[in-house]
Design an enzyme around this catalytic site. Structure first.
Site, PDB file in Angstrom:
ATOM      1  N   HIS A 211       0.563  -1.353   0.138  1.00  7.10           N
ATOM      2  CA  HIS A 211       0.097   0.168   0.380  1.00  7.10           C
ATOM      3  C   HIS A 211       0.831   1.124   0.197  1.00  7.10           C
ATOM      4  CE1 HIS A 211      -3.644  -2.629   0.964  1.00  7.10           C
ATOM      5  NE2 HIS A 211      -3.573  -1.995  -0.136  1.00  7.10           N
ATOM      6  N   GLU A 456     -10.990 -10.776  -4.601  1.00  6.95           N
ATOM      7  CA  GLU A 456      -9.620 -10.278  -3.917  1.00  6.95           C
ATOM      8  C   GLU A 456      -9.403 -12.238  -3.367  1.00  6.95           C
ATOM      9  OE1 GLU A 456      -9.152  -7.054  -2.431  1.00  6.95           O
ATOM     10  OE2 GLU A 456     -10.303  -7.149  -0.623  1.00  6.95           O
ATOM     11  N   ASP A 480      -4.588  -7.698  -3.963  1.00  6.97           N
ATOM     12  CA  ASP A 480      -5.103  -8.905  -3.245  1.00  6.97           C
ATOM     13  C   ASP A 480      -4.769 -11.032  -3.141  1.00  6.97           C
ATOM     14  OD1 ASP A 480      -4.419  -7.953  -0.178  1.00  6.97           O
ATOM     15  OD2 ASP A 480      -6.163  -7.012  -1.053  1.00  6.97           O
ATOM     16  N   ARG A 490       1.963  -9.199  -0.072  1.00  3.44           N
ATOM     17  CA  ARG A 490       3.041  -8.591  -1.565  1.00  3.44           C
ATOM     18  C   ARG A 490       3.428  -7.272  -1.264  1.00  3.44           C
ATOM     19  NH1 ARG A 490      -3.477  -6.020  -1.284  1.00  3.44           N
ATOM     20  NH2 ARG A 490      -2.497  -3.665  -1.583  1.00  3.44           N
ATOM     21  N   CYS A 527     -10.036  -3.458 -10.031  1.00  2.00           N
ATOM     22  CA  CYS A 527      -9.606  -2.463  -9.304  1.00  2.00           C
ATOM     23  C   CYS A 527      -7.729  -2.202  -8.943  1.00  2.00           C
ATOM     24  CB  CYS A 527     -10.249  -1.697  -8.374  1.00  2.00           C
ATOM     25  SG  CYS A 527     -10.631  -2.800  -7.168  1.00  2.00           S
TER      26      CYS A 527
HETATM   27  C1  PEP Z   1      -6.760  -4.963  -4.759  1.00  8.01           C
HETATM   28  O1  PEP Z   1      -6.256  -5.992  -3.862  1.00  8.01           O
HETATM   29  O2  PEP Z   1      -6.571  -5.194  -5.672  1.00  8.01           O
HETATM   30  C2  PEP Z   1      -7.045  -3.843  -3.982  1.00  8.01           C
HETATM   31  C3  PEP Z   1      -7.862  -3.083  -4.824  1.00  8.01           C
HETATM   32  O3  PEP Z   1      -7.191  -3.691  -2.930  1.00  8.01           O
HETATM   33  P1  PEP Z   1      -6.112  -3.359  -2.004  1.00  8.01           P
HETATM   34  O4  PEP Z   1      -5.223  -2.543  -2.629  1.00  8.01           O
HETATM   35  O5  PEP Z   1      -6.311  -1.876  -1.053  1.00  8.01           O
HETATM   36  O6  PEP Z   1      -6.361  -4.254  -1.237  1.00  8.01           O
HETATM   37 MG    MG Z   2      -7.466  -6.013  -1.476  1.00  6.94          MG
END
Ligand code: PEP
Ligand code: MG
Length: 589
Positions: A211, A456, A480, A490, A527
């Site tokens: 993140h 996810e 995820d 990740r 996304c």
């Molecule tokens: C994902 O997991 O791809 C997602 C968009 O959510 P985040 O990156 O906030 O976990």
């Molecule tokens: Mg996610």
């Protein structure tokens, strides 16, 4: 001497500037420039802080002296002497002054910068006694920071950072851009730096879809993560080039390298300028398929960047950033409502997908792990996202009410992260209805929302019909989905080479999710970071994806790619990629 450090490329572009090394414990110190006429005031704040700390120490010395010899603490007395000596140390005083006078750093920033410089010298000392004095220096600095925190800065409330940076740059003799080098930055730290003076970031740790990397990408400035020991190898104020495309950091570059990267930097600017002309061009493929390009945002004010990039809505508003870095004091319903409403109004009638809070894993609420003392557990598999929300229904209901109220101001889609179990779906839907009922009984305005589920977790991707029965649309969180399918953290750079978006297992889950949603006539988008990766656009189109959500900074590059594609041809090619043992080998075809 020039040397390079290699890491992971997370946010494109070239930044050239002087290094600012920030220690993890000093992230919360304000970093801003002061104007030339405020330099004296800043120095006075420092002098005052030092005077207060000297007086504090003097008082303790006095009370020690008043104790009888038998009660005296010789070690404490010696320690206080050391602290006094450090406070008077010429290197500390003149060094801090240098950062304020020559660089226009605010007092706290100047102090912690000089602490870092001297701290390194202590680290290199052979004598263990002297080496340990670093801890004393840190304590002294901490005390001064505390005094400065308590004494309101006479400097006017800081203006928004970009304006400050520009102002200061025009006045400052040393107006080189600054790049931040840190061992680690939490997503909340990163967000704090969003409104800051830095032109680029490098961290020792972190994966491509951590993140922290995601926030760096949203800031659209060059960043490299996972650069291992960069924060040790690079010194305060070193000249540094960050190549965010290649994941390389060049330290102390030669004039030739500087010229070369300066040229690349200008080329990048020209390319951006060229792409910006695509803003109002509809995203339609050569064979006439309309593609929806949506924005991922972290804060309500990001709506402006989404509109500027020509997004047709927000496909993911990561609301957890409203919850982070607040020392556990969560935003209440009203505060959340105002934030969501601002995002909705900011999008001027375009839809906004608001995802309920997703804390946990590499997004702790504060710097500490979500549950203190339990950091031996794996937070990515713990009380994260919807699990965290369902564990505290009152908190969750407050968020749901805030979102439903914001929906009275424009089109809103509600999105639920990390669902895996039918029971979680049922509980969530029950709470959404309950929140609506509460607003009705309060007589408070609220709107209708489309309900969506994030896919996810592999368990969700393998039970799509369950999700299609209960939700209006799906949004695939590939970040995820890859992490959980491949069992790769990740955020861990040590296994980042195994984090493979085109692993056949990932592609199969993705392809079947997209096709089942389309057969059912329901919306499906991606996304995760894959959606904003131009190297993936053709494959996603070939798998049938028609809705992509990404950081605003990536929208135009992806659009450019879409304009050159024929989805009919790509569908055939995508089937061969899906059937391949090594899909990555076919990606360049
Ligand atoms: C994902 O997991 O791809 C997602 C968009 O959510 P985040 O990156 O906030 O976990
Ligand atoms: Mg996610």
């Amino acid at each position: 001497m020039t040397f390079t450090v290699h890491g992971l490329a997370v946010s494109r572009g070239i930044a050239i500037g002087r290094a600012v090394i920030v220690a993890a414990s000093r992230m919360d110190v304000a970093h801003y420039f002061v104007k030339a006429d405020q330099v004296e005031t800043e120095i006075e704040r420092l002098r005052n802080a030092r005077r207060v700390v000297v007086e504090e120490i003097g008082r303790v010395q006095q009370s020690l002296a008043e104790l009888g010899p038998s009660d005296a603490h010789p070690e404490l007395a010696a320690l206080l002497d050391v602290h006094l000596m450090l406070l008077q140390d010429e290197q500390l005083t003149s060094g801090v002054k240098h950062w304020i006078v020559d660089r226009h750093y605010n007092a706290e920033w100047a102090l912690t910068t000089q602490l870092e410089v001297i701290g390194r010298q202590f680290d290199e000392m052979e004598d263990p006694y002297l080496r340990e004095r670093k801890a004393d220096l840190e304590q002294v600095v901490e005390r001064m920071l505390r005094v400065m925190r308590g004494v309101a800065s006479p400097v006017a409330a800081p203006a928004p950072a970009p304006a400050r940076a520009k102002e200061a740059a025009s006045e400052s003799a040393a107006d080189a851009p600054l790049v931040l080098i840190a061992h680690d930055l939490s997503p909340a730290d990163m967000l704090q730096f969003k409104q800051s003076v830095f032109a680029g970031f490098v961290t020792d740790v972190g994966g491509k879809t951590s993140h922290t990397a995601i926030v760096a990408r949203s800031m659209d400035i060059p960043a490299v993560v996972g650069a291992r020991s960069a924060s040790h190898l690079i010194n305060q104020d070193d000249w540094v080039i960050i190549d965010g495309d290649a994941g390389v950091v060049v330290v102390d570059p030669s004039p030739i390298l500087l010229a070369e990267y300066g040229f690349k930097q200008r080329q990048g600017e020209v390319e951006r300028e060229r792409l910006s002309r695509l803003k109002n061009t509809p995203a339609v493929t050569l064979d006439g398929q309309k593609i929806e390009l949506l924005a991922n945002i972290e804060q309500p004010d990001d709506a402006a960047a989404a509109l500027k990039a020509g997004a047709v809505g927000v496909g993911l508003f990561r609301t957890e950033f409203l919850f982070m870095g607040r020392n556990g004091k969560l935003p209440d319903e009203e505060e959340q409502y105002q934030a969501y409403r601002r995002a909705v109004e900011g999008m001027q009638g375009l839809p906004v997908t608001i995802r309920t809070v997703d804390v946990g894993a590499d997004k702790p609420l504060d710097r500490a792990p979500v549950r203190a003392g339990e950091d031996h557990l794996n937070p990515a598999l713990g009380l994260r996202a919807i699990r965290w929300s369902l564990a505290d229904p009152a908190m969750f209901l407050a968020q749901l009410r805030a979102i439903l109220r914001a929906a009275a101001h424009g089109p809103v889609n509600l999105l639920i992260p990390m669902l895996a179990h039918a029971s979680e779906i049922h509980q969530t839907l029950t709470l959404v209805e309950k929140a609506r009922g509460q607003l009705e009984s309060r007589g408070q305005a609220h709107g209708l929302v489309r309900l969506g589920a994030m896919i996810e977790v592999p368990a969700a991707a393998l039970t799509i019909p369950l999700f299609l029965r209960h939700f209006d649309y799906l949004s695939v969180g590939t970040n995820d989905l890859i992490q959980y399918t491949l069992a790769i953290d990740r955020a861990d750079e040590a296994v980042s080479h195994l984090y493979d978006p085109v692993h056949p297992a990932v592609l199969h889950l993705l392809a079947s999710t997209i096709s089942q949603a389309r057969v059912a006539g329901k919306g499906v988008s991606v996304c995760g970071e894959m959606a904003g990766d131009v190297g993936m656009t053709r494959l996603l189109l070939g798998l049938g994806l028609r809705s992509f959500s990404m950081h605003p900074s990536q929208i135009l590059a992806v659009k450019q790619q879409i304009l050159r594609c024929d989805t009919g041809k790509l569908a055939t090619w995508a089937q061969t990629v899906l059937a391949a043992e090594d899909p990555a080998a076919l990606m360049a075809d």
